[in-house]
Structure formats: C-alpha cells, structure tokens
Design a protein around this motif. Sequence first.
Motif, PDB file in Angstrom:
ATOM      1  N   TYR A 100     -22.309 -28.040  13.907  1.00 30.40           N
ATOM      2  CA  TYR A 100     -21.355 -29.059  14.372  1.00 30.40           C
ATOM      3  C   TYR A 100     -20.394 -28.427  15.373  1.00 30.40           C
ATOM      4  CZ  TYR A 100     -18.697 -27.005  10.454  1.00 30.40           C
ATOM      5  OH  TYR A 100     -18.087 -26.145   9.571  1.00 30.40           O
ATOM      6  N   MET A 101     -19.631 -29.300  16.040  1.00 28.47           N
ATOM      7  CA  MET A 101     -18.719 -28.865  17.100  1.00 28.47           C
ATOM      8  C   MET A 101     -17.396 -29.618  16.971  1.00 28.47           C
ATOM      9  SD  MET A 101     -19.178 -29.334  21.239  1.00 28.47           S
ATOM     10  CE  MET A 101     -20.709 -28.425  21.261  1.00 28.47           C
ATOM     11  N   THR A 102     -16.305 -28.871  17.077  1.00 24.92           N
ATOM     12  CA  THR A 102     -14.981 -29.499  17.127  1.00 24.92           C
ATOM     13  C   THR A 102     -14.352 -29.205  18.491  1.00 24.92           C
ATOM     14  OG1 THR A 102     -13.891 -27.556  16.181  1.00 24.92           O
ATOM     15  CG2 THR A 102     -14.636 -29.283  14.639  1.00 24.92           C
ATOM     16  N   LEU A 103     -13.574 -30.162  18.976  1.00 25.07           N
ATOM     17  CA  LEU A 103     -12.882 -29.989  20.259  1.00 25.07           C
ATOM     18  C   LEU A 103     -11.375 -30.090  20.047  1.00 25.07           C
ATOM     19  CD1 LEU A 103     -15.103 -32.097  22.678  1.00 25.07           C
ATOM     20  CD2 LEU A 103     -15.150 -29.625  22.284  1.00 25.07           C
ATOM     21  N   HIS A 104     -10.663 -29.416  20.925  1.00 23.97           N
ATOM     22  CA  HIS A 104      -9.199 -29.398  20.826  1.00 23.97           C
ATOM     23  C   HIS A 104      -8.629 -30.703  21.402  1.00 23.97           C
ATOM     24  CE1 HIS A 104      -5.142 -27.981  20.613  1.00 23.97           C
ATOM     25  NE2 HIS A 104      -4.993 -27.957  21.939  1.00 23.97           N
ATOM     26  N   ASP A 105      -7.704 -31.293  20.672  1.00 22.25           N
ATOM     27  CA  ASP A 105      -6.996 -32.503  21.126  1.00 22.25           C
ATOM     28  C   ASP A 105      -5.651 -32.071  21.691  1.00 22.25           C
ATOM     29  OD1 ASP A 105      -5.590 -34.877  21.430  1.00 22.25           O
ATOM     30  OD2 ASP A 105      -6.586 -35.840  19.745  1.00 22.25           O
ATOM     31  N   GLU A 106      -5.526 -32.112  23.028  1.00 15.37           N
ATOM     32  CA  GLU A 106      -4.304 -31.651  23.673  1.00 15.37           C
ATOM     33  C   GLU A 106      -3.104 -32.512  23.309  1.00 15.37           C
ATOM     34  OE1 GLU A 106      -3.952 -29.006  25.396  1.00 15.37           O
ATOM     35  OE2 GLU A 106      -6.011 -28.377  25.815  1.00 15.37           O
ATOM     36  N   VAL A 107      -3.345 -33.775  23.062  1.00 14.75           N
ATOM     37  CA  VAL A 107      -2.248 -34.695  22.782  1.00 14.75           C
ATOM     38  C   VAL A 107      -1.703 -34.465  21.362  1.00 14.75           C
ATOM     39  CG1 VAL A 107      -1.584 -37.117  22.586  1.00 14.75           C
ATOM     40  CG2 VAL A 107      -3.140 -36.379  24.416  1.00 14.75           C
ATOM     41  N   ARG A 108      -2.605 -34.407  20.383  1.00 13.29           N
ATOM     42  CA  ARG A 108      -2.176 -34.293  18.988  1.00 13.29           C
ATOM     43  C   ARG A 108      -2.005 -32.856  18.536  1.00 13.29           C
ATOM     44  NH1 ARG A 108      -5.534 -38.602  15.399  1.00 13.29           N
ATOM     45  NH2 ARG A 108      -4.264 -37.509  13.831  1.00 13.29           N
ATOM     46  N   GLY A 109      -2.521 -31.925  19.325  1.00 12.54           N
ATOM     47  CA  GLY A 109      -2.343 -30.525  18.982  1.00 12.54           C
ATOM     48  C   GLY A 109      -3.218 -30.041  17.845  1.00 12.54           C
ATOM     49  N   ASP A 110      -4.335 -30.717  17.533  1.00 12.28           N
ATOM     50  CA  ASP A 110      -5.265 -30.267  16.492  1.00 12.28           C
ATOM     51  C   ASP A 110      -6.678 -30.316  17.048  1.00 12.28           C
ATOM     52  OD1 ASP A 110      -5.827 -32.921  16.665  1.00 12.28           O
ATOM     53  OD2 ASP A 110      -5.327 -33.429  14.582  1.00 12.28           O
ATOM     54  N   THR A 111      -7.690 -30.125  16.168  1.00 12.32           N
ATOM     55  CA  THR A 111      -9.083 -30.227  16.587  1.00 12.32           C
ATOM     56  C   THR A 111      -9.756 -31.341  15.808  1.00 12.32           C
ATOM     57  OG1 THR A 111      -9.783 -28.585  14.955  1.00 12.32           O
ATOM     58  CG2 THR A 111      -9.199 -27.772  17.146  1.00 12.32           C
ATOM     59  N   PHE A 112     -10.820 -31.919  16.398  1.00 10.06           N
ATOM     60  CA  PHE A 112     -11.511 -33.028  15.751  1.00 10.06           C
ATOM     61  C   PHE A 112     -13.012 -32.820  15.852  1.00 10.06           C
ATOM     62  CE2 PHE A 112     -11.112 -34.001  20.176  1.00 10.06           C
ATOM     63  CZ  PHE A 112     -12.302 -34.629  20.523  1.00 10.06           C
ATOM     64  N   MET A 113     -13.754 -33.396  14.941  1.00  9.18           N
ATOM     65  CA  MET A 113     -15.206 -33.281  14.909  1.00  9.18           C
ATOM     66  C   MET A 113     -15.793 -34.087  16.071  1.00  9.18           C
ATOM     67  SD  MET A 113     -17.242 -31.572  12.887  1.00  9.18           S
ATOM     68  CE  MET A 113     -16.442 -31.518  11.276  1.00  9.18           C
ATOM     69  N   ARG A 114     -16.549 -33.369  16.945  1.00  9.41           N
ATOM     70  CA  ARG A 114     -17.101 -34.040  18.129  1.00  9.41           C
ATOM     71  C   ARG A 114     -18.571 -34.390  17.949  1.00  9.41           C
ATOM     72  NH1 ARG A 114     -19.006 -36.358  21.857  1.00  9.41           N
ATOM     73  NH2 ARG A 114     -18.429 -36.297  24.058  1.00  9.41           N
ATOM     74  N   VAL A 115     -19.407 -33.427  17.516  1.00  5.31           N
ATOM     75  CA  VAL A 115     -20.846 -33.646  17.340  1.00  5.31           C
ATOM     76  C   VAL A 115     -21.280 -32.925  16.052  1.00  5.31           C
ATOM     77  CG1 VAL A 115     -23.157 -33.415  18.348  1.00  5.31           C
ATOM     78  CG2 VAL A 115     -21.159 -33.684  19.847  1.00  5.31           C
ATOM     79  N   THR A 116     -22.162 -33.542  15.291  1.00 11.67           N
ATOM     80  CA  THR A 116     -22.740 -32.882  14.102  1.00 11.67           C
ATOM     81  C   THR A 116     -24.252 -33.054  14.138  1.00 11.67           C
ATOM     82  OG1 THR A 116     -22.636 -34.850  12.698  1.00 11.67           O
ATOM     83  CG2 THR A 116     -20.678 -33.418  12.760  1.00 11.67           C
ATOM     84  N   LEU A 129      -8.901 -30.964  12.026  1.00 17.42           N
ATOM     85  CA  LEU A 129      -8.417 -29.687  11.503  1.00 17.42           C
ATOM     86  C   LEU A 129      -7.176 -29.267  12.275  1.00 17.42           C
ATOM     87  CD1 LEU A 129     -11.661 -29.758  11.169  1.00 17.42           C
ATOM     88  CD2 LEU A 129     -11.425 -27.320  10.735  1.00 17.42           C
ATOM     89  N   PRO A 130      -6.033 -29.155  11.595  1.00 18.24           N
ATOM     90  CA  PRO A 130      -4.848 -28.629  12.279  1.00 18.24           C
ATOM     91  C   PRO A 130      -5.069 -27.191  12.716  1.00 18.24           C
ATOM     92  CG  PRO A 130      -4.260 -29.728  10.231  1.00 18.24           C
ATOM     93  CD  PRO A 130      -5.756 -29.567  10.226  1.00 18.24           C
ATOM     94  N   MET A 131      -4.374 -26.793  13.770  1.00 18.38           N
ATOM     95  CA  MET A 131      -4.504 -25.421  14.249  1.00 18.38           C
ATOM     96  C   MET A 131      -4.106 -24.469  13.134  1.00 18.38           C
ATOM     97  SD  MET A 131      -5.637 -25.776  17.284  1.00 18.38           S
ATOM     98  CE  MET A 131      -5.428 -24.163  18.013  1.00 18.38           C
ATOM     99  N   GLY A 132      -4.995 -23.524  12.821  1.00 19.56           N
ATOM    100  CA  GLY A 132      -4.748 -22.528  11.787  1.00 19.56           C
ATOM    101  C   GLY A 132      -5.230 -22.932  10.421  1.00 19.56           C
ATOM    102  N   ALA A 133      -5.656 -24.188  10.256  1.00 14.17           N
ATOM    103  CA  ALA A 133      -6.123 -24.654   8.954  1.00 14.17           C
ATOM    104  C   ALA A 133      -7.635 -24.570   8.904  1.00 14.17           C
ATOM    105  CB  ALA A 133      -5.661 -26.078   8.706  1.00 14.17           C
ATOM    106  N   GLY A 134      -8.166 -24.056   7.802  1.00 15.12           N
ATOM    107  CA  GLY A 134      -9.605 -23.913   7.654  1.00 15.12           C
ATOM    108  C   GLY A 134     -10.150 -22.873   8.602  1.00 15.12           C
ATOM    109  N   LEU A 135     -11.437 -22.571   8.457  1.00 17.14           N
ATOM    110  CA  LEU A 135     -12.051 -21.569   9.318  1.00 17.14           C
ATOM    111  C   LEU A 135     -12.032 -22.006  10.769  1.00 17.14           C
ATOM    112  CD1 LEU A 135     -15.116 -19.406   8.636  1.00 17.14           C
ATOM    113  CD2 LEU A 135     -15.100 -20.781  10.709  1.00 17.14           C
ATOM    114  N   GLY A 136     -12.349 -23.296  11.016  1.00 21.83           N
ATOM    115  CA  GLY A 136     -12.354 -23.788  12.392  1.00 21.83           C
ATOM    116  C   GLY A 136     -10.976 -23.730  13.024  1.00 21.83           C
ATOM    117  N   GLY A 137      -9.936 -24.093  12.265  1.00 18.00           N
ATOM    118  CA  GLY A 137      -8.585 -24.013  12.796  1.00 18.00           C
ATOM    119  C   GLY A 137      -8.189 -22.598  13.114  1.00 18.00           C
TER     120      GLY A 137
END
Length: 621
Positions: A100-116, A129-137
């Motif tokens: 899967y792939m997550t992309l950074h959301d510049e507006v909200r300041g976190d990452t979101f699931m883009r493709v699985t 995933l908030p920045m720093g939260a979980g492995l992806g963060g």
Amino acid sequence: MTTGFYLELLAREAPVVEFEVPILEARAAGATPETIAELERGKLAALQVRATLERRARREAELSALFETAGDLAGLRDLDAVLEAIVRRARRLLNADVSYMTLHDEVRGDTFMRVTDGSVSAAFQRLRLPMGAGLGGLVAETATPYTSGSYLADSRFRHRTDIDTAVGEEGIVSILGVPMRLGTHVIGVLFAAHRTDHPFAQEEVVLLSSLAAHAAVAIDNARLLAETRAALDELSTANEVIQARGAAVERAALAHDRMTGLVVRGGGLEDVGRVVVDMLGGSLFILDSADQMIASVGVPAELRLAEAAEAALASRAAGRTVQRGRLWVASAAAGSETLATLVLLRDDLPATDQRILERAALVTALLRLIQRTGAEAEGRVRGELLDDLLSERVTDPSSLAARASRIGVDPAVPHVLCVVRITDGAPRERAAFWASSHASVEHGLFTIRGADLVLLLPGTHPGDAARRVARELGGSLGSPVTAGASGPVTDLTSLRPAHAEAARCAEALLALDRTGDGAGITELGFVGLLLGNDHNVTGFLETTLGPILAYDAKRGTELVQTLEAYFGSNASLAKTAERLHIHVNTVTQRLDRIARLLGPAWHSPDRALELQLALRLHRLR
C-alpha cells in the motif's frame, strides 16, 4: 517619416538608445518644443510597443518549453493506473501479502492511504496517520526506511488505537515502509506487509525504495503535467485575452481616428453619429444639456424621448456608460455643464464597445464646444456691426461692404429689421443664442439693445419675417415672443428710422393685446399709419381697401361707393338703397361681394373703423 523610422527600429529589434536619434536630430535642427514633444510621444509609444513585443517573446519561449515538457510526458499513463501498477509490482516482487501507499496531506499535515493491493479491511483502506504515529508516520517524519517484524509489539514508534485496530483487522504482522522523496522532501510512504512474521532483507528494502523512487517520479510528473496543462490553459486564455484586447484597442483607435478626422474636416453631429452606428450598429441619437434631441441616426419612431432623458440623467450621475433596457447612454460634460449625451439603441454592448461610445460622447462634446465657440465669435462680429449701424458709426458704404463680406452679409439686397420682445422670466441667454444662430443661417445680423433683441434679415416682407421669428423663437423658448418689423431697407447705413419704427410696431402689438404675434408696421391698419415713419397712406389704403378698389377698377362696379353709403346710413340696408337709388336686394348682393373680398369680419368694430378711415382718405385723395 518619424513613424516609419520607429517602425524600422522595431522591425530590426534595435537597442533602446537608437530610439533617441529623431529627437536628437530635431533638437540639433532647432525644432519647436511642440515638435520635440510630438517626437517624445512617438518614442514613448514605440518603446511601449517594443516592451510589449519582448514580453510576448518571453511568453512564447515559456510556452514552447511547456509544450516540450508536455511531449516528454506524453507516454505517462493515468496517475492512478501508474500508482496501482507500482503497488501491485511491489507486492509481487516482494512476495508480500499486502502492499500500500500513503501520501502526505499538506493541508492537514498528516498522511492518508492512497492505493492498496491485497487489503481486505475497509478500516485499513481509510486510515490517516499523523506525522510520527505508527511506522508509516515515523518514516514520513524521518525520511528513513523502517521495518518491523512484529508491528503490534514494536515499541520504536508511537502506537494509536485506531491504527493498531485497523492493522489488527487486516492481520498484518510484519511491515516494511520506505519514503517517497523528491529531493529532500517526503511526499509519501510505500509499504510491503506480511500477515506472518517476516524479516525483510536489505535487498527488499532497496527494491521497494527503487519502486518508491519511481512512484515519486510518476507523482511528480503527473503534478508537473497537471501544472503544465493548467499553465497552458492559462497562457492560452491570456493569449486570447491579449488578442481580443488588441483587436478592441485597434477598433477603438480606428473609431477615434474616424471621429476626430470628421471634426478636423468640419463634420457635424450627424457625421459623428453615423460613424458610431457604423462601428457599433443599432440606432443613435444625441441630446443637448436640456435633454432635447439635436441629431439622430436611424432612430425608430416608437422610441420615447422621456426614456432617453431618464437614462441620460443616470449616465451623468455615474460618469460612465449606463444601460436602461435596450438603451446605452454616455454623457460628456465640461465642468458642471453636460455638453452632449449619446443614446445608443441596441440589445447588447460589450465593455470595449462601451468605451467607444464614451469616446464618441467626448468627441461630440468637443465638436459642440468648437461650434459654440465659432458661433459666439461670429455672433460678436455680427452684433458689433449691427450696433455700429444702429448707432450710425458706419456711414461709409465701402467700409460696410468690407465688414459685411467677412460674415456673409450682402448690403446690396433689401433687408427687414425686427425688434423682438420676450416675456419676463423667459431664458434670455437661450433666446439670444437662437436669434444669433437664426441671423447667421439667414446671412443677417443680430444684436441686443436694452431689453430688445434686434435682427436685420434679408427680405422684402417685414410681416412675414416678424411672424416667423415670433413663431419659431416662441416655440424654442416655450413662452410667447412678440416681434415688430419694418422695411424693406435698402441703405443699411441709415437704420435708425427703421429700428424706431420696428420698436413702435412691437410696442403697438403689445398694447393691442397681440402678445406672441408678429407683424410689420403696415399691417397694423390705421395704427401703423400713425406710427409709421413715412405715414404711408397708399400702403394703408392698399392693405385696407385694395381688393374692392381693384374689383371696381376691373369691372366698373361701385363697391366703394356702396360701402361709403352703407357706413353713412348707419349700416341700414334700406337707407343705403334709397341713397344709391337701387333696390335693397342689390345692396345685399354688393355687400356679399365686399364680404368675399375683405373677409367675413369686415364689419367688426375695429375693422369697420379702419375701413371708414380708409374711405375718408380715399375720397380726400
């Protein structure tokens, strides 16, 4: 010639310094300040065109580069398809259960699931995933690859209940995450995961990192392509706007040149109106400061002037073109005075055409100022000449001929002199302007003497001239005007008697309660006989008894004798018949004939008095 020089400089892209050459040469040749100023304006215009051409060249270069970039990206498939292919290839190459792939959301300041790929949990597919939260963060925050052989038990990163719940629902145990970087900036994270304990080898980290790099390039290319397309659209729109504005400017300049050319060549208001209608279409009419129509081109009969006047008021208040239904109105003023209002009738008028209408209003105002200035100057010359004639300061025929010829007056033809009295409260300036214009059109003279307007007009019928002046000037002012006239005068160096007689005639009309009328002194009957300079008995008899005198002379009848007997018998038919030794029926027939010749009101008191006086003077002669 100077224009051609500047065009040549523009054609060969000459440096700026060469644009100073015409000015330096003109100064060296001792040109006037006006010529230098004109050259300066030409230089500035040419430099503005040069700057515009340079800007367009730069834009064209940018556009060319953007098209080349678009050509390089022509092989790029749909971004979603590319990312899905990369995620699918990662799962296959790493033999993972889920990728899967997550992309950074510049507006909200976190990452979101883009493709699985391989995911079965809806909650997992919707994770943020908030920045720093979980492995992806953690990967997104540190821009460093991380692996975990047992994600839920790994204490190296901060756990969140929603993330752990989704991971547990998906059954994931081992996770590898690598950053997708553009330079030093992390735009997302690419993952490969197993539902069993799986230690990830360095080769797998390198392979997934390579795929992440490809994903980052694809995302960046898609972004660049989108930006390129947006830029192309913007440039295309800007180019269309530039072309449209250039065409509008050229059209407006053409309209301005045509209208100002008309003014220079001595054209009138209708000529300017025809240019406006030719350029903009529709129908046009022009109003003066009193909202009265002074010129029109193709105005439909059903258009009400009140509509135009209301729209003109709105235009003067707004200071620009205003719309009222199908009316488009532009006014031009000098100070507080509105010199001209143009009203165009058509369904639609673009903003650029509104500017043309406003420019036409300015040209029309300028034309009216020129006409007014010329009329005022000519009016002063005409007034000064008539003042000098009335004061007998001009007695030399050669001097009179020289001064008269400059303003189109022929002193050799007969003239009539009119004295005009206007009612109290009537606009005197407007009356004077009308009289001055009328004298100019008729090739006559005009001046003001005290409260009177005095006109000297070519002609031989004073009464006709006086009635026309009274009727037309009264209609223009909307109030009664009384005009007395005398003449014809053949010697313009001796106008005092004619002026005095015309003034007495105007005074007599007012005394006779004939306000608003016009007449010559000979048309006032015995009053005119008394007031006239030469006591013209012949003229009085001709005016009063002329028809029956001519009838008796032609047919040998005795109508004059019958009329004398009738008045002498105190209007008794029987006594008249007895005095003339004829039958009463004959008297009646003769009186009927007199009525047909003199009019049905011949026996009214005023007319009867004039007839009896005329009969007495006829007998004395």
